[in-house]
Design a protein around this motif. Structure first.
Motif, short mmCIF file in Angstrom:
data_model
loop_
_atom_site.label_atom_id
_atom_site.label_comp_id
_atom_site.label_asym_id
_atom_site.label_seq_id
_atom_site.Cartn_x
_atom_site.Cartn_y
_atom_site.Cartn_z
N UNK A 1 0.47 -1.41 0.00
CA UNK A 1 -0.28 -0.01 -0.25
C UNK A 1 0.79 1.45 0.07
N UNK A 2 2.38 1.09 0.43
CA UNK A 2 2.77 2.36 0.42
C UNK A 2 4.16 2.88 -0.06
N UNK A 3 4.53 1.76 -1.20
CA UNK A 3 5.24 1.72 -2.21
C UNK A 3 5.10 2.87 -2.36
N UNK A 4 4.18 3.40 -3.12
CA UNK A 4 4.45 4.83 -4.07
C UNK A 4 4.93 5.79 -3.26
N UNK A 5 4.19 6.19 -1.76
CA UNK A 5 4.33 7.01 -0.87
C UNK A 5 5.89 6.88 -0.31
N UNK A 6 6.44 5.72 -0.75
CA UNK A 6 7.78 5.47 -0.09
C UNK A 6 8.22 5.29 -1.30
N UNK A 7 8.82 5.11 -2.15
CA UNK A 7 9.52 5.88 -3.49
C UNK A 7 9.73 7.68 -3.04
N UNK A 8 8.24 8.28 -3.12
CA UNK A 8 8.14 9.52 -3.39
C UNK A 8 8.70 9.79 -2.62
N UNK A 9 9.08 9.56 -1.12
CA UNK A 9 10.14 10.40 0.09
C UNK A 9 11.11 10.18 -0.40
N UNK A 10 11.64 8.57 -1.10
CA UNK A 10 12.84 8.39 -1.48
C UNK A 10 13.45 9.70 -2.26
N UNK A 11 12.83 10.04 -3.13
CA UNK A 11 12.58 11.07 -4.33
C UNK A 11 13.17 12.35 -3.43
N UNK A 12 12.50 12.52 -2.19
CA UNK A 12 12.81 13.93 -1.69
C UNK A 12 13.99 13.84 -1.42
N UNK A 13 14.29 12.68 -0.95
CA UNK A 13 16.04 12.67 -0.42
C UNK A 13 17.01 13.09 -1.56
N UNK A 14 16.45 11.58 -2.52
CA UNK A 14 17.42 11.91 -4.35
C UNK A 14 17.71 13.82 -3.93
N UNK A 15 16.60 14.41 -4.03
CA UNK A 15 16.01 15.94 -4.40
C UNK A 15 16.79 16.86 -2.77
N UNK A 16 17.25 16.58 -1.81
CA UNK A 16 17.76 17.13 -1.15
C UNK A 16 16.57 17.99 -0.26
N UNK A 17 15.57 17.24 -0.43
CA UNK A 17 14.41 17.93 0.66
C UNK A 17 14.32 17.26 1.98
N UNK A 18 15.09 15.69 2.02
CA UNK A 18 14.96 15.49 3.58
C UNK A 18 16.00 14.68 3.60
N UNK A 19 16.86 14.64 4.66
CA UNK A 19 17.77 14.06 5.49
C UNK A 19 17.61 13.04 5.49
N UNK A 20 19.29 11.73 4.47
CA UNK A 20 18.34 10.38 4.79
C UNK A 20 17.89 9.75 6.40
N UNK A 21 18.70 10.76 6.96
CA UNK A 21 18.26 9.87 8.53
C UNK A 21 17.43 10.17 8.96
N UNK A 22 16.61 10.92 8.16
CA UNK A 22 15.10 11.27 8.94
C UNK A 22 13.96 10.70 8.11
N UNK A 23 14.79 10.34 6.92
CA UNK A 23 14.04 9.14 6.17
C UNK A 23 13.68 7.17 6.82
N UNK A 24 15.16 7.48 7.47
CA UNK A 24 15.37 6.05 7.96
C UNK A 24 14.90 6.20 9.31
N UNK A 25 14.18 6.99 9.92
CA UNK A 25 13.68 6.99 11.18
C UNK A 25 12.23 6.26 11.81
N UNK A 26 12.00 6.22 10.21
CA UNK A 26 10.24 4.95 9.99
C UNK A 26 10.60 3.77 9.48
N UNK A 27 9.93 3.04 10.44
CA UNK A 27 10.12 1.46 10.31
C UNK A 27 9.74 0.87 9.28
N UNK A 28 9.29 -0.12 8.75
CA UNK A 28 8.54 -0.74 8.06
C UNK A 28 9.10 -2.22 7.60
#
Length: 181
Positions: free
Chosen positions: A143-170
């Motif tokens: 269900x959350x695969x598309x959202x997760x891909x989008x959030x990975x893109x926010x990291x790639x584009x410099x809008x979210x630090x990788x460690x902030x994405x890493x706080x979410x356990x999936x």
């Protein structure tokens, strides 16, 4: 900090895939068997109702927090009487604050914009240092695969630090997610 309670954000509707309700029940069962208290939006229908039912039918404790105006839309008054604790708030802001205060961790199951808004709010608060409570996604049938891909893109584009994405356990199974939290 030990986890004694988990706030679950999820749909008040069942969704189109029966796996969502089944995952809600399974998460509720896991919460109860781990001796944790469920804190949730108080609804007795949809995935919300499934999570609460899973906890209650396995001897667990449930705190439902619902604004007065949603009682008749998201719950049945009879079912609300089965909760261990029921808190009726005046509005959504008070509800979300009460849920946050009573929870030691947060989990999102499938849901709509309300679920996403609640998830993003506690995630933002964590990023800002307002809390250090664990946050998880129960990714039922991708269900959350598309959202997760989008959030990975926010990291790639410099809008979210990788460690902030890493706080979410999936995880895709409740037991694995609770263990990760």
């Amino acid at each position: 900090m030990p986890i004694r309670s988990i706030c679950v954000y999820c749909g008040s509707q069942p969704g189109r895939d029966a796996a969502y309700v089944a995952a809600g029940r399974a998460l509720g069962r896991s919460i109860a068997t781990h001796g944790l208290r469920l804190v949730y939006g108080g609804g007795t229908k949809g995935i919300m109702g499934a999570v609460a039912s899973g906890v209650l039918s396995n001897g667990g404790q449930v705190t439902g927090i619902i604004p007065d105006f949603l009682v008749d839309m998201e719950a049945t008054r009879h079912s609300l009487g089965q909760l261990n604790e029921l808190i009726i708030t005046k509005d959504m802001h008070e509800r979300k604050h009460a849920m946050f205060e009573r929870a030691d961790a947060f989990v999102a199951l499938p849901g709509g914009i309300g679920t996403l808004e609640e998830l993003y709010e506690v995630w933002t608060w964590r990023q800002l240092g307002y809390h250090a409570k664990p946050i998880g996604l129960l990714d039922v049938d991708g269900y959350y695969e598309g959202l997760w891909s989008f959030m990975e893109r926010t990291v790639e584009q410099g809008f979210l630090a990788p460690e902030q994405l890493a706080v979410i356990h999936r995880a895709s199974e409740p037991e694995r997610l609770l263990d990760a939290l």
